[in-house]
Design an enzyme around this catalytic site. Sequence first.
Site, short mmCIF file in Angstrom:
data_model
loop_
_atom_site.label_atom_id
_atom_site.label_comp_id
_atom_site.label_asym_id
_atom_site.label_seq_id
_atom_site.Cartn_x
_atom_site.Cartn_y
_atom_site.Cartn_z
N VAL A 159 48.44 36.02 37.73
CA VAL A 159 49.28 36.80 36.81
C VAL A 159 50.49 35.98 36.37
O VAL A 159 50.84 35.93 35.18
CB VAL A 159 49.73 38.12 37.47
CG1 VAL A 159 50.77 38.83 36.60
CG2 VAL A 159 48.53 39.03 37.70
N THR A 191 51.44 44.18 41.08
CA THR A 191 51.01 45.57 41.23
C THR A 191 51.55 46.11 42.54
O THR A 191 51.22 45.59 43.61
CB THR A 191 49.48 45.68 41.19
OG1 THR A 191 49.01 45.15 39.94
CG2 THR A 191 49.04 47.12 41.32
N LEU A 240 45.95 42.45 32.71
CA LEU A 240 45.17 41.27 32.36
C LEU A 240 43.80 41.32 33.04
O LEU A 240 43.70 41.56 34.24
CB LEU A 240 45.90 39.99 32.80
CG LEU A 240 47.34 39.83 32.32
CD1 LEU A 240 47.92 38.52 32.85
CD2 LEU A 240 47.41 39.88 30.80
N GLU A 265 40.59 39.14 34.18
CA GLU A 265 40.18 37.77 34.40
C GLU A 265 39.05 37.43 33.44
O GLU A 265 38.11 38.19 33.25
CB GLU A 265 39.74 37.56 35.86
CG GLU A 265 40.90 37.72 36.83
CD GLU A 265 40.53 37.32 38.24
OE1 GLU A 265 39.82 36.33 38.42
OE2 GLU A 265 40.97 38.02 39.18
N ASN A 324 43.81 51.36 36.93
CA ASN A 324 42.77 50.68 37.70
C ASN A 324 41.91 51.66 38.48
O ASN A 324 40.69 51.49 38.60
CB ASN A 324 43.40 49.65 38.64
CG ASN A 324 43.77 48.37 37.92
OD1 ASN A 324 43.49 48.21 36.74
ND2 ASN A 324 44.40 47.45 38.62
N PHE A 377 33.13 50.44 30.72
CA PHE A 377 33.01 50.60 32.17
C PHE A 377 31.91 51.59 32.56
O PHE A 377 31.95 52.17 33.64
CB PHE A 377 34.36 50.98 32.80
CG PHE A 377 35.33 49.84 32.82
CD1 PHE A 377 35.47 49.05 33.96
CD2 PHE A 377 36.07 49.52 31.70
CE1 PHE A 377 36.34 47.98 33.98
CE2 PHE A 377 36.95 48.45 31.71
CZ PHE A 377 37.08 47.67 32.86
N ALA A 405 26.09 50.16 34.75
CA ALA A 405 25.66 50.26 36.15
C ALA A 405 25.35 48.88 36.70
O ALA A 405 24.95 47.98 35.97
CB ALA A 405 24.44 51.16 36.26
N CYS A 448 41.83 43.11 41.98
CA CYS A 448 42.58 44.30 41.54
C CYS A 448 41.98 45.61 42.01
O CYS A 448 42.60 46.35 42.78
CB CYS A 448 42.70 44.30 40.02
SG CYS A 448 43.75 42.99 39.39
N LYS A 481 32.97 38.45 38.55
CA LYS A 481 32.63 38.73 37.16
C LYS A 481 32.51 37.40 36.43
O LYS A 481 32.94 36.36 36.96
CB LYS A 481 33.70 39.61 36.51
CG LYS A 481 35.06 38.97 36.42
CD LYS A 481 36.10 39.86 35.74
CE LYS A 481 35.86 40.00 34.28
NZ LYS A 481 36.98 40.69 33.58
#
Length: 430
Positions: A11, A121, A153, A155, A208, A249, A252, A260, A320
């Site tokens: 961050v 956070t 943000l 990633e 989140n 989101f 599946a 996060c 990810k």
Amino acid sequence: MDITIVGAGYVGLVSGACFAELGHKVMCIDNNEKKIEMLEKGIIPFYEPGLEELVKANKREQRLLFSTQIKDGVDHGLIIFIAVDTPSKTSGEADLSFVEEVSRQIAEHMKEYRLIVEKSTVPVQTGEWVMKTIRESVSPGVQFDVASNPEFLREGTAIDDFLSPDRVVLGVTSEKAATLLVSLYEPLNAPLLITDIRSAELIKHSANAYLAMKISFINSIANICDIVGADVHKVARGIGLDKRIGMHFLQAGAGYGGSCFPKDVSAFINISDQLGYDFQILKAVQKVNSHQQKVVVEKLRHGLGELKGKTVAVLGLAFKPNTDDLRNAPSLTIIKHLRNEGALVKACDPVALERAKELLKGIEFFSDPYEAARGADALIVVTDWSEFKHLDFARLKEVMKRPLIVDGRNIYDAARMRALGFNYTGIGRQ
């Protein structure tokens, strides 16, 4: 404007480089001397698309500076962002020891007004605690403000997220703090939401938590789809076209990971417990996500039977695509299950191999997906890298011992894969 960011992690470094790109003079502080030495040479300690070029360009223009000394940063910046780690304790509570130490050090070096901003956070009510910590250590008569400016943000797309945000949240307690932060962010032409500090802190955790909830919800629907023979892609589209819900989101898969969502969900549950509220929805979200990696392994077991002695290729290690971040990555849990059952694991990832070698022992690593799949009894897709979406499937089938694919991210067309001769199973797509 002169800005200081304490913490040159993900961050902090992204924010610092982007502020510099907007024309501000930024100093990033970190107590990790090796990291600062790397950054001085233009070497980025983690993978984020476009960040290396941004850091080098702004360092060359002398808009981006680095130091290991808090004093340098306090002397430099009118606005000081705290962007240090807030890792989870074993209890799930956020560890705020770094925030406390940095707040104390900032206070000890302040000689005139500074605006100290929470960028990390943190749980709700941390702002008051930071204010108290600074007040106890600052010299008499030195004025300051504390504010909250949570980051949003992602990633892999962090630079674009910073420079073209959906919104900028500014939690403040004074007109002066609001004026400074509005002036700082005005060039982005983004919606500015000015709130109190507690609301700003809750906005970050709430965002989140809600996104994590959507992921666990669609994964639960996918598991029902498997039972009844429905297609989760069609179900997700059918509900996502409702403007009140949206498609984002609702993919599946093997569950969420990263730095996060797991940490923030745990911290939100913990602070809610401390406040006397039983956040049952979030506890269920956490439980569903923990189970989802077992679902992937169960599908593999259904296709292979006993896993002992079987060779399994795992495509994707990062939590990810477009990052090398392995924190809470589903791949780690899946590989642990495979190893516990005696499977031989061959893993492939475009950028996360070096980090993975530090965490995972007793498995083979490959940068080439075909070499990872060579001789494999099965292949599991865990991270939806674009490199894995467009493989030569004839070649893939040829090198595999058995043409079994468990698609943990639903990146392939089920009918096409079966037509090509693969024993294919996705998540919620029986």
